[in-house]
Scaffold this motif. Structure first.
Motif, short mmCIF file in Angstrom:
data_model
loop_
_atom_site.label_atom_id
_atom_site.label_comp_id
_atom_site.label_asym_id
_atom_site.label_seq_id
_atom_site.Cartn_x
_atom_site.Cartn_y
_atom_site.Cartn_z
N ALA A 38 103.76 -15.95 -12.17
CA ALA A 38 104.62 -15.21 -11.51
C ALA A 38 106.16 -15.61 -12.02
CB ALA A 38 104.62 -15.62 -9.93
N ILE A 39 106.33 -16.73 -12.12
CA ILE A 39 107.88 -17.03 -12.65
C ILE A 39 107.93 -16.33 -14.06
CG2 ILE A 39 109.28 -19.04 -13.45
CD1 ILE A 39 108.83 -18.45 -10.08
N GLY A 40 106.99 -16.24 -14.91
CA GLY A 40 107.25 -15.47 -16.06
C GLY A 40 107.50 -14.09 -16.03
N GLU A 41 106.89 -13.50 -14.87
CA GLU A 41 107.09 -12.12 -14.79
C GLU A 41 108.62 -12.12 -14.29
OE1 GLU A 41 104.42 -9.58 -12.47
OE2 GLU A 41 103.16 -11.17 -12.31
N VAL A 42 109.03 -12.91 -13.26
CA VAL A 42 110.55 -12.80 -12.81
C VAL A 42 111.34 -13.07 -14.15
CG1 VAL A 42 112.13 -14.15 -11.59
CG2 VAL A 42 109.88 -13.98 -10.59
N ALA A 43 110.97 -14.08 -15.08
CA ALA A 43 112.02 -14.16 -16.09
C ALA A 43 112.22 -12.99 -17.21
CB ALA A 43 111.28 -15.44 -16.76
N GLU A 44 110.81 -12.19 -17.18
CA GLU A 44 111.07 -10.88 -18.14
C GLU A 44 112.01 -9.97 -17.28
OE1 GLU A 44 107.22 -9.53 -18.42
OE2 GLU A 44 106.27 -11.16 -19.72
N LYS A 45 112.36 -9.97 -16.14
CA LYS A 45 113.24 -9.13 -15.46
C LYS A 45 114.63 -9.62 -15.21
CE LYS A 45 113.09 -5.81 -11.91
NZ LYS A 45 112.39 -5.17 -10.79
N TYR A 46 114.61 -10.92 -14.94
CA TYR A 46 115.98 -11.58 -14.66
C TYR A 46 116.14 -12.78 -15.33
CZ TYR A 46 115.26 -8.37 -10.36
OH TYR A 46 115.16 -7.37 -9.73
N ALA A 47 117.37 -13.13 -15.71
CA ALA A 47 117.63 -14.28 -16.45
C ALA A 47 117.78 -15.43 -15.51
CB ALA A 47 119.07 -14.16 -17.18
N THR A 48 117.57 -16.58 -16.24
CA THR A 48 117.58 -18.00 -15.47
C THR A 48 118.39 -18.93 -16.56
OG1 THR A 48 115.21 -17.64 -14.76
CG2 THR A 48 116.44 -20.14 -14.91
N ALA A 49 119.54 -19.33 -15.73
CA ALA A 49 120.18 -20.57 -16.52
C ALA A 49 120.46 -21.61 -15.54
CB ALA A 49 121.22 -20.10 -17.08
N ILE A 50 120.11 -23.02 -15.69
CA ILE A 50 120.62 -23.86 -14.76
C ILE A 50 121.24 -25.06 -15.65
CG2 ILE A 50 120.07 -25.60 -13.02
CD1 ILE A 50 117.49 -24.01 -12.53
N PRO A 51 122.72 -25.23 -15.64
CA PRO A 51 123.24 -25.94 -16.34
C PRO A 51 123.23 -27.46 -15.95
CG PRO A 51 124.89 -24.90 -15.24
CD PRO A 51 123.66 -24.34 -14.89
N PRO A 52 123.33 -28.45 -16.94
CA PRO A 52 123.06 -29.72 -16.65
C PRO A 52 123.62 -30.31 -15.23
CG PRO A 52 123.34 -29.58 -18.95
CD PRO A 52 123.61 -28.17 -18.42
N ALA A 53 124.99 -29.87 -15.33
CA ALA A 53 125.75 -30.40 -14.01
C ALA A 53 125.11 -29.99 -12.52
CB ALA A 53 127.26 -30.10 -14.17
N PHE A 54 124.59 -28.75 -12.76
CA PHE A 54 124.20 -28.07 -11.65
C PHE A 54 122.76 -28.72 -11.25
CE2 PHE A 54 123.38 -24.51 -8.59
CZ PHE A 54 124.67 -24.49 -8.00
N ALA A 55 121.97 -28.76 -12.48
CA ALA A 55 120.70 -29.23 -11.93
C ALA A 55 120.39 -30.66 -11.67
CB ALA A 55 119.92 -29.31 -13.50
N ASP A 56 121.58 -31.43 -11.94
CA ASP A 56 121.47 -33.12 -11.46
C ASP A 56 121.83 -32.92 -9.87
OD1 ASP A 56 120.99 -33.92 -13.88
OD2 ASP A 56 123.19 -34.26 -14.67
N LEU A 57 122.36 -31.86 -9.35
CA LEU A 57 122.65 -31.77 -7.76
C LEU A 57 121.46 -31.31 -7.40
CD1 LEU A 57 126.02 -29.69 -7.94
CD2 LEU A 57 125.74 -32.32 -7.75
N ILE A 58 120.26 -30.95 -7.84
CA ILE A 58 119.09 -30.65 -7.12
C ILE A 58 118.15 -31.76 -6.70
CG2 ILE A 58 117.12 -29.24 -7.22
CD1 ILE A 58 118.58 -27.32 -9.35
N GLU A 59 118.14 -31.75 -5.51
CA GLU A 59 117.44 -33.18 -4.91
C GLU A 59 115.88 -32.55 -4.90
OE1 GLU A 59 119.31 -34.00 -1.61
OE2 GLU A 59 120.83 -34.97 -2.59
#
Length: 357
Positions: A38-59
């Protein structure tokens, strides 16, 4: 998605690169192997980008930071009320890259690339790492349109995120806009200072130096986005004499409670950022999971009245679908008769005027 089903392997380690693919999200512990199709289907339609500084905030993947940027299978479900162009950008674009909604200002979108891709974005049908960069010819046409429309006093650089441009490209755009006599104000909308603070370099700051008034509006939705590095990036901008405003979107699961909004607005003020707009969610495709009813939003704002300083009080707005502009949603304290108001505790008081008895 439930955080209990996610391996914690990647959640506490420092990230060194922007996460873009489903495989990278799995390796980071942000999605499960089971949701990969399902995530693959989403990726075909909408872009994903999580930069390092933001990823490090995810608990956890479903915390207020993760929800904003980690793709979900729910994005494949389009509700009947949702629109591909919810605020009418396409209908109000006289030339590529320009949106003209209000008489005295215009948007210039020099690119449609962002440091991260919000899962609730109203331009999610258009933004992505591969598109939207205006070439020299298209930029020249946009500049000429702005020169020919003398009612335009303010140009808002948006996109995408204009701070994803190279410093050379940004400087060229700023100089061209500043050279237009009737343009008095330049405004830059960005998530970069908090999402990718390492990009706020001296060269980028030099590029924003102009003889005209330059303002920056930084998008943030939760207090935890104000990391030490993000606060320092804001200070660098402010040291250049650029005033900073904050804008947010009211999002279910992210900030739809009084405590979260209070913490967010206080974090802005403590960072010398004036809360400017709290947006009602635009009905973009696949975003219904974030929807907060307007009446709930009005109650939340009313609950903060008198509890936080007026410096921390944004205007709660709806961008009317179809391109009809933003309108304030309240909360209201004046009665329709204009003869009385209610205080923050709900007590009624008459308005004293020369005609009152």
């Amino acid at each position: 998605m439930s955080s209990s089903r996610i391996s914690a392997a990647g959640l506490n380690s420092a990230h060194t690169r922007t996460l873009r693919t489903p495989e990278e999200l799995v390796n980071a512990g942000f999605v499960t192997h089971g949701t990969m199709p399902a995530i693959g289907e989403v990726a075909e339609k909408y872009a994903t980008a999580i930069p390092p500084a933001f990823a490090d905030l995810i608990e956890t993947p479903d915390d207020p930071i993760g929800l904003q940027v980690i793709p979900s299978p729910d994005e494949l479900v389009v509700a009947p009320h949702e629109l591909a162009d919810p605020i009418g950008d396409d209908a109000l674009s006289p030339v590529p890259g320009i949106v003209h909604r209000y008489a005295d200002r215009a948007l210039l979108k020099p690119l449609l690339i962002c440091p991260l891709y919000c899962r609730f974005c109203f331009r999610r049908e258009h933004v992505g790492p591969d598109g939207g960069l205006l070439d020299e010819e298209a930029l020249a046409v946009a500049f000429q349109w702005l020169r020919e429309n003398s009612a335009i006093r303010e140009v808002i650089l948006t996109g995408g995120d204009p701070l994803m441009l190279s410093s050379r490209r940004l400087e060229h755009i700023i100089r061209e806009l500043a050279s237009i006599p009737h343009v008095t104000t330049l405004r830059i909308h960005s998530r970069v200072p908090l999402a990718a603070p390492e990009k706020i370099t001296d060269a980028l700051l030099d590029a924003m130096d102009a003889d005209k008034a330059v303002w920056m509006v930084v998008h943030a939705n939760h207090a935890r986005e104000f990391s030490a590095a993000g606060r320092e990036a804001l200070r660098k901008i402010q040291r250049r004499g650029i005033p900073v405003l904050g804008q947010s979107v009211l999002l279910r699961g992210v900030n739809n409670n009084e405590a979260a909004l209070e913490d967010l607005f206080r974090a802005m003020v403590e960072s010398r950022m004036k809360p400017y707009y709290l947006h009602q969610l635009d009905p973009a495709p696949g975003t219904a999971r974030f929807h907060v009813p307007i009446e709930e939003g009005r109650r939340l704002l009313a609950g903060l009245r008198g509890r936080v300083t007026g410096l921390a009080w944004p205007t709660y707005v709806l961008d009317i679908p179809g391109g009809y502009g933003k309108v304030p949603l309240g909360p209201d304290y004046v009665e329709p008769s204009l003869s009385a108001v209610s205080d923050p505790n709900g007590q009624r008081h008459a308005i004293r005027t020369p005609n009152s008895q």
